[in-house]
Write an enzyme that holds these catalytic residues in place. Structure first.
Site, PDB file in Angstrom:
ATOM      1  N   GLU A   1       0.827  -1.211   0.000  1.00  0.00           N
ATOM      2  CA  GLU A   1       0.000   0.000   0.000  1.00  0.00           C
ATOM      3  C   GLU A   1       0.862   1.262   0.000  1.00  0.00           C
ATOM      4  O   GLU A   1       0.504   2.268  -0.629  1.00  0.00           O
ATOM      5  CB  GLU A   1      -0.951  -0.005   1.203  1.00  0.00           C
ATOM      6  CG  GLU A   1      -1.885  -1.202   1.274  1.00  0.00           C
ATOM      7  CD  GLU A   1      -2.662  -1.448  -0.007  1.00  0.00           C
ATOM      8  OE1 GLU A   1      -3.025  -0.467  -0.693  1.00  0.00           O
ATOM      9  OE2 GLU A   1      -2.912  -2.625  -0.332  1.00  0.00           O
TER      10      GLU A   1
ATOM     11  N   HIS B   1       2.182   2.190  -3.342  1.00  0.00           N
ATOM     12  CA  HIS B   1       1.151   2.890  -4.116  1.00  0.00           C
ATOM     13  C   HIS B   1       1.169   4.405  -3.902  1.00  0.00           C
ATOM     14  O   HIS B   1       0.647   5.140  -4.734  1.00  0.00           O
ATOM     15  CB  HIS B   1      -0.237   2.402  -3.708  1.00  0.00           C
ATOM     16  CG  HIS B   1      -0.725   1.207  -4.439  1.00  0.00           C
ATOM     17  ND1 HIS B   1      -0.686   1.082  -5.807  1.00  0.00           N
ATOM     18  CD2 HIS B   1      -1.323   0.069  -3.985  1.00  0.00           C
ATOM     19  CE1 HIS B   1      -1.226  -0.077  -6.158  1.00  0.00           C
ATOM     20  NE2 HIS B   1      -1.615  -0.709  -5.074  1.00  0.00           N
TER      21      HIS B   1
END
Length: 844
Positions: free
Chosen positions: A290, A293
């Site tokens: 995550e 990202h």
């Protein structure tokens, strides 16, 4: 329903002022959204879904409007083009679908509580506020949030809070970003905070139902991940903070909202004193994924959903790059070989599978694009392949230039290949297009023909497949220098095999490192040469032998009979990933036996032979300073011993249960599931199951809850199975986010399969209503197809799902899964007798 015209072409927002007033008790909210932007046409459409629009104003003047629910549209006639300020007032209900703005439920000291969170990917921001809900429509956002606030509650969003006035929380203006990355949350939360070397504030937030130390591991990994990425990408983290929030109800694993990353509790929080190593590795890689990202996906975003792979594949690779740097002793790339690689190779061999890059126009199809084995696993393998080709220096240089060129904007796959190609001096796009634009992958056959070593490629299928003459540019990664670096043709003659073998002084092999997305079929001579020297090979190379043989057998290019004796050759390996591959093959043998048959008993005996020495070596309890490999191997061999019904193993597990019966959560996490399941299967009762179910309801330890789920759903008692299935729709017991695991476990239980299958057919409409808007929904079909293997079940599967084949988002899954089951049924019908005879001979 096809969204052939993207709304961004009509209206291009620059800035949103968002005001939301949320009433938790009434499960309602009102909103006022002011959008500043440029109208390219006089008639525009704004996304909205399930919002009751009260008024629309343009530059202060009221305008008539219409809503078009089929297109999720609010249609407005501006009567002119140019810059405009739209103000839209509306009201809506909070959802209970884990999409849009929704409550997450939990208990604290017996009191039911909730926190409010959001999930806007893929296209659910439109359920919270009117917007151009497309990734290309980047804008800045200023959020003002009012709610029925209680003392001591915490409010979070993408940016820091600027001020509070009259009960309204105002947040700082965001950078340019896509609507699906907007996020906020509020409720009673605890937190732990730190700061990176560059001054970024890092925080982990969770409900107060958790112990404070459960936040420590995530805080450390998040801080070090941000620091690693800043250095690796050579690009600063672009926001003031990075909050990690665990939500009690969350449909996916985690979501990369910029500055406020949300997670399922199981993938963020853990007990540092009692969590298995593989679970720690999983949590670490999810966090690193995550946070990757935050640059790749958030700072630079795909232009449209057809390039979803660009976000997910890259983050999937980078999670391993990051954790390998942060925790080198974990050898995390080996985990890549037992998770991403086999998932991609299995799924991508089914005819009809989507390509990594796939066109999409219908919004209903967007969620169906999230095929984890393709968009995440195969895509990551593609990027690992690129990294191996160009090296880290070129990768980092290319990424730095890519971020600089496209920051706060959008990009396509071609933009990435261009940046990497310039840095590496290689036409990366030409190589990658053959992998991204067409589905499937090749099997490379290596054979000695008339003394010559010959390589050929053709598409590999598991089950029926239509040969379409596809060709790939394959990085061969051979250990023989005469082999070309990249195979671009259908066939190549390498040279005189005897001379090549003598010069190399080692067996011929391809795909060293298992980084390229293909498998190898060696002829008998070449394979035997490898097997004879397998003990001298590294862990990944040994894994590859078992991996490729299994797939070749599934694809009918080899008989399963040929693989069974090979398993004994690797049974005592000290490499965890070799044991993972070995027991995956052994697990596949279960489909060839009928429950309670002599063949099944022989297979259990074979399992006992495979695992006996390892169980004796490792035992049930971890030893001081034992290797990571031993920690990760123990679960494989204990599971095998229990499947074998080894009486010593059954009794050892029973003793452990008895000693810890008053504190089952304290059982060592790595073996706890086996102890619990053994007790349910062999010493179970209605009272025990009720006790375990009560602990499942009350526990906040996600790892323990998963073990309880696996144990309870393994019961052979039909009455207890019926009681479990009766709880499937009781959200106070089994949250919708966890239902798939319960369903899958009961379906995989021979004694529970009929009841679980009956339930899903009877309750399909309820399931669709409850989780139908979720990108995980189609995986219920995948789960069924992964288990069914008889002609009768195939017929039932087709009878139920074929009438649903035209449902948007389900078409490809149903078509593929019919082929998956058909292929398995045909394989079993043809090879069952021979496989069972071979096993019988081995256990005599």
């Amino acid at each position: 329903m096809a969204e052939l015209t993207r709304f961004y072409q009509m209206f291009q927002p620059k800035h949103y002022d968002l005001f939301l007033n949320i009433d938790r008790k009434a499960k309602q909210f009102t909103g006022k959204t002011t959008i500043t932007g440029a109208a390219k046409e006089s008639q525009i459409a704004i996304h909205q879904k399930d919002l009751t629009i009260i008024s629309v104003q343009a530059n202060g003047q009221a305008l008539p409007f219409t809503t078009d629910p089929a297109a999720d549209a609010l249609r407005i006639d501006l009567q002119q083009t140019g810059n405009v300020e739209l103000t839209i007032t509306y009201k809506a209900a909070l959802t209970d679908t884990m999409m849009g703005i929704y409550p997450s439920y939990y208990e604290l000291n017996g009191v039911k509580k909730q926190i409010i969170g959001t999930q806007f990917e893929t296209n659910f921001a439109r359920q919270a506020f009117p917007c151009i809900d497309e990734p290309e429509a980047k804008a800045t956002f200023e959020l003002a949030l009012k709610f029925d606030e209680q003392p001591g509650e915490t409010v979070l969003s993408n940016m820091p809070e600027a001020r509070v006035e009259d009960g309204v929380h105002y947040f700082e203006k965001t950078v340019r970003m896509s609507t699906y990355l907007v996020a906020f949350a509020f409720g009673e939360l605890q937190s732990k905070l730190t700061t990176t070397e560059s001054g970024v504030k890092i925080g982990v937030f969770a409900t107060k139902a958790h112990q404070a130390n459960e936040l420590d591991f995530a805080l450390d990994i998040a801080k070090r991940s941000i620091e690693f990425y800043e250095e690796f990408y050579q690009t600063p983290y672009p926001l003031p903070h990075s909050w990690q929030l665990a939500l009690p109800d969350f449909s996916a694993g985690a979501m990369e909202n910029w500055g406020l990353v949300t997670y399922r509790e199981a993938y963020l929080l853990l007990d540092p004193a009692n969590t298995a190593l593989d679970m720690k590795q999983l949590v670490a890689t999810v966090i690193a994924h995550e946070l990757a990202h935050q640059w790749f996906g958030d700072l630079v975003t795909m232009k449209w959903w057809d390039d979803l792979w660009l976000n997910e594949s890259f983050a999937n690779m980078m999670e391993y790059v990051a954790i390998d740097a942060l925790e080198p002793n974990w050898r995390i790339w080996e985990s890549f070989q037992t998770s991403e690689a086999p998932a991609a190779l299995q799924r991508d061999a089914t005819d009809g599978v989507q390509s990594v890059h796939v066109q999409v126009n219908n919004p209903a199809e967007i969620d169906a694009l999230f095929d984890g084995a393709i968009v995440y696993a195969k895509g990551a393998r593609m990027l690992v392949m690129v990294r191996a080709l160009i090296g880290d220096d070129a990768l980092r240089t290319g990424l730095k230039n890519y971020f600089a060129a496209h920051q706060f904007g959008n990009a396509t796959g071609a933009d990435l290949w261009a940046a990497l190609g310039v840095a590496a001096g290689i036409d990366v796009g030409a190589i990658m297009n053959s992998w991204l634009e067409q589905p499937g992958y090749p099997v490379v056959t290596a054979a000695v023909e008339e003394g010559q070593l010959v390589l050929t490629q053709q598409q590999f299928f598991i089950g029926a497949g239509e040969e379409q003459g596809r060709n790939w540019q394959i990085p061969l990664n051979s250990n023989y220098a005469a082999v070309p670096a990249i195979l671009t043709t259908k066939k190549v003659v390498v040279g005189d095999y005897a001379k090549l073998r003598a010069a190399a002084a080692e067996p011929f092999r391809l795909n060293i490192g298992n980084n390229s997305h293909f498998i190898v079929k060696y002829d008998t001579t070449l394979l035997q040469d490898i097997l004879d020297q397998s003990a001298s090979l590294g862990a990944v190379s040994q894994l590859q032998i078992l991996q490729d043989l299994r797939l070749l057998a599934e694809g009918r290019l080899l008989s399963y009979v040929a693989i069974v004796p090979v398993l004994t050759q690797f049974a005592n390996s000290h490499f965890a990933i070799v044991n993972a591959a070995l027991y995956q093959v052994a697990g596949n043998l279960k489909k060839f036996v009928t429950p309670d048959s002599i063949a099944e008993q022989n297979l259990r005996t074979f399992y006992d032979k495979l695992s006996e020495a390892q169980v004796t070596r490792l035992g049930w309890n971890a030893k001081e300073n034992e290797t990571n490999d031993d920690q990760l191997t123990r679960p494989y061999v204990l599971r095998a011993a229990l499947y074998a019904r080894n009486q010593a193993a059954i009794e050892a597990a029973h003793v452990l249960f008895t000693k810890n019966k008053h504190q089952l959560v304290a059982l060592p996490a790595a073996i706890r599931v086996f102890v619990l399941a053994n007790e349910v299967k062999h010493f179970g009762s209605a009272a025990l199951c009720e006790q375990l179910l009560q602990q499942y309801r009350q526990s906040t330890d996600a790892s323990f809850k998963s073990d309880l789920c696996a144990a309870l759903s393994s019961t052979p008692d039909a009455n207890l199975i019926a009681q479990l299935i009766a709880r499937f729709e009781d959200a106070d017991t089994i949250k919708p986010q966890d239902l798939r695991a319960w369903f899958r476990n009961v379906l995989a239980n021979d004694d529970g399969q009929q009841a679980a299958w009956d339930w899903i057919r009877a309750e399909w409409q309820w399931l669709e209503k409850t989780v139908g808007g979720d990108m995980e929904f189609t995986t219920y079909i995948t789960v069924i197809a992964s288990i069914f293997h008889t002609p009768a079940r195939l017929a039932e599967f087709k009878a139920f799902f074929e009438p649903k084949i035209k449902t948007p988002g389900l078409t490809r899954e149903i078509q593929m899964d019919i082929k998956v089951i058909e292929g398995r049924v045909n394989l079993i019908e043809e090879e069952k007798a021979a496989v069972n005879d071979t096993i019988a001979q081995l256990v005599k």
